[in-house]
Design an enzyme around this catalytic site. Structure first.
Site, mmCIF file in Angstrom:
data_model
loop_
_atom_site.group_PDB
_atom_site.id
_atom_site.type_symbol
_atom_site.label_atom_id
_atom_site.label_comp_id
_atom_site.label_asym_id
_atom_site.label_seq_id
_atom_site.Cartn_x
_atom_site.Cartn_y
_atom_site.Cartn_z
ATOM 1 N N LYS A 70 1.177 -1.362 -0.483
ATOM 2 C CA LYS A 70 0.080 0.209 -0.299
ATOM 3 C C LYS A 70 0.461 1.101 0.016
ATOM 4 O O LYS A 70 0.623 2.203 -0.800
ATOM 5 C CB LYS A 70 -0.862 -0.107 1.589
ATOM 6 N N GLY A 199 -1.588 -13.496 -13.361
ATOM 7 C CA GLY A 199 -1.730 -14.216 -12.358
ATOM 8 C C GLY A 199 -2.956 -12.523 -12.299
ATOM 9 O O GLY A 199 -2.355 -11.446 -12.401
ATOM 10 N N VAL A 203 -2.702 -9.004 -6.392
ATOM 11 C CA VAL A 203 -1.615 -9.386 -5.854
ATOM 12 C C VAL A 203 -1.218 -8.886 -7.455
ATOM 13 O O VAL A 203 -0.204 -7.267 -7.341
ATOM 14 C CB VAL A 203 -0.967 -10.117 -5.257
ATOM 15 N N LEU A 205 -3.028 -7.123 -10.187
ATOM 16 C CA LEU A 205 -3.938 -6.297 -10.617
ATOM 17 C C LEU A 205 -3.426 -4.867 -9.475
ATOM 18 O O LEU A 205 -2.689 -3.875 -9.955
ATOM 19 C CB LEU A 205 -5.567 -6.810 -9.636
ATOM 20 N N GLU A 206 -3.404 -5.026 -8.547
ATOM 21 C CA GLU A 206 -2.422 -3.801 -7.331
ATOM 22 C C GLU A 206 -1.236 -4.086 -7.770
ATOM 23 O O GLU A 206 -1.237 -2.589 -8.189
ATOM 24 C CB GLU A 206 -2.621 -4.760 -5.623
ATOM 25 N N HIS A 463 -21.844 16.387 5.013
ATOM 26 C CA HIS A 463 -22.079 16.567 3.813
ATOM 27 C C HIS A 463 -21.195 17.683 3.709
ATOM 28 O O HIS A 463 -20.642 18.601 4.250
ATOM 29 C CB HIS A 463 -23.268 17.642 3.192
#
Length: 485
Positions: A70, A199, A203, A205-206, A463
């Site tokens: 991250k 794959g 993992v 795609l990130e 808001h």
């Protein structure tokens, strides 16, 4: 289970002399999420606890997985903002990515996290032993230390928390190509000239998106006909369009037949799509096709601990193994492969060691894939509900209907919720959008509390925030699932 493993003649007893065995209330092999919290908690309660760790203090999460990835992904997000600078009224004359600095930022974070772990071990009184552990008898662990000596530990209870590692499939030429796993990908010091990713899961795609945002051409290869194939088709479609827009090539329904070359120099991947064969070339290869339990070399047979046909440690709903006094925790026990689940495994074992009957069945497990935007889900997806013939009302809105996304220029995606037809109970929520994990967690709390969807619909939420979108979502006109009669 045998009450006294020493009475079982099929289990070989250790050759170490009795006086050389060190006695502990609890011996833990592996210092990952569940293991370390078990160690710190029980040591603070006065138990004598030893934790054996081969390499990564604190386990994979702070060292080579969740948090470092991250960290890298956030650096890539900053890079994406630079590329979009004109959209925000900011002119730039160009920029460069220094991967060594990206890596060093990640390393600094990891070092600080390791220091925190070491301090926690010290304050708790749990003994951290750096070495490689294996069973040599029931509840007896021999530890090979870095200096070549050994220690022999016996625990009244033993917890196995050795985790999993990246699967290297038996594809011809793959091992010889020395592919990157997530560990090496997080240590890149240069931007790949062309990254091939085998794959299309979390993992793959990130990291594919992050490396692409640093400037590398990226190709994702997956055997399934769509990305995240277990999720609903609209999630797969949304991710595919996202990756297409960012210039990531997707090669789907592709079975890898062989690999040649060496990752980091030049590598070739031959895939078959139906009746046709295709050759893909790149400089780096990342393998992200699943996880393999770390049970080899643990001497489990000496401890009377059985494994499943997939190599995971066999446990019951209390996380007890087939050997009395031996427990397993986290990934290696076959639990869902999330750090937050491993932490809950700790709570299960903690309670059971104290005489309780805490079980893993029926747990509500959230997940979040940290692509940008995120994919987060709690509870049922449409695919799962349809497969179980569960009737539901579907609430769905585009993220653009959440006004906060417009202020951020992050309006891609959607959120949707499944609500029980009769009780107004929330069955599940999926978010493909900015802040998806945080939005999902708020709905999860409502689900835990047993609140009807109307409680969120009628709430006064600040808001403009992303959570305000829940009012918009649950105020939308729902559609009915096909199970409703």
């Amino acid at each position: 289970m045998t009450d006294d493993p020493h009475s079982d003649p099929s289990i070989e007893m250790p050759s170490a002399p009795f006086e050389s065995i060190e006695e502990y209330d609890l011996v833990i092999v592996g210092s990952g999420e569940g293991s370390k919290y078990a160690a710190w908690t029980l040591a603070r309660e006065g138990q004598r606890v030893a934790v054996v760790e081969r390499k990564y203090i604190g386990g994979a999460c702070p060292n080579i997985a969740c948090l470092p990835s991250k960290n890298l992904i956030h650096s890539a997000k900053v890079a994406s903002y630079f590329r979009r600078s004109e959209e925000f009224g900011i002119e730039t004359t160009g920029f460069t990515i220094d991967m060594q600095s990206v890596r060093n930022r990640k390393r600094l974070m990891v070092a600080k996290l390791v220091d925190i772990h070491l301090e926690n071990f010290k304050k708790s009184g749990a003994e951290l032993i750096l070495g490689s552990g294996k069973f040599i008898g029931p509840r007896i662990v021999e530890v090979a230390l870095p200096d070549g000596t050994t220690r022999t530990l016996r625990g009244t209870n033993v917890i196995i928390g050795t985790g999993t590692s990246a699967t290297l499939e038996p594809i011809p030429g793959l091992a010889e190509a020395q592919p990157l796993t997530h560990i090496e990908a997080l240590e890149l010091s240069q931007i790949p000239q062309h990254l091939l990713v085998i794959g299309g899961g979390y993992v793959g795609l990130e990291l594919a998106q992050a490396i692409r945002r640093f400037g590398s051409p990226v190709t994702v290869i997956d055997r399934n006909e769509r990305l995240v194939h277990r999720e609903d088709p609209d999630i797969a479609e949304g991710l595919s369009k996202l990756f297409h827009d960012e210039g990531i090539e997707l090669v789907l329904s592709a079975h890898v037949e062989r690999v040649s070359g060496t990752s980091g120099k030049d590598v070739t991947v031959i895939v078959r799509q139906g009746a046709s064969q295709r050759t893909l070339e790149g400089t780096h290869l990342l393998i992200a096709t699943g996880r393999t339990p770390n049970t080899q070399g643990l001497g489990l047979e000496s401890a009377g601990v059985d494994i499943t046909d997939r190599g995971y440690i066999k446990v019951n709903e209390r996380l007890e193994t087939t050997a009395a006094g031996v427990w397993a925790i986290g990934d290696v026990a076959g639990s869902p492969q999330f750090t937050h689940v491993a932490f809950d495994d700790f709570r299960v074992i903690r309670d059971n060691l104290a005489g309780g009957n805490h079980v893993t069945t029926g747990r509500q497990v959230p997940f979040c894939m940290f692509t940008d935007p995120e994919v987060a889900r709690i509870g049922l997806s449409e695919t799962e509900a349809d497969g179980r013939a569960i009737s539901y009302r579907l609430f769905k809105i585009p993220m653009a209907a959440v006004l906060r996304t417009r202020t951020l220029s992050e309006a891609r995606g959607f959120m949707k919720a499944l609500v029980d037809v009769d009780s107004d109970r929330i069955l599940g929520l999926t978010v493909f959008g900015i802040g998806g994990g945080e939005i999902m967690a708020s709905v999860q709390v409502a689900m835990i509390a047993g609140l009807p969807y109307t409680a969120l619909r009628d709430a006064i939420l600040t808001h403009p925030t992303l959570l305000e979108g829940l009012v918009v979502l649950f105020s939308a006109s729902p559609s009915l699932s096909r199970q409703v009669t």
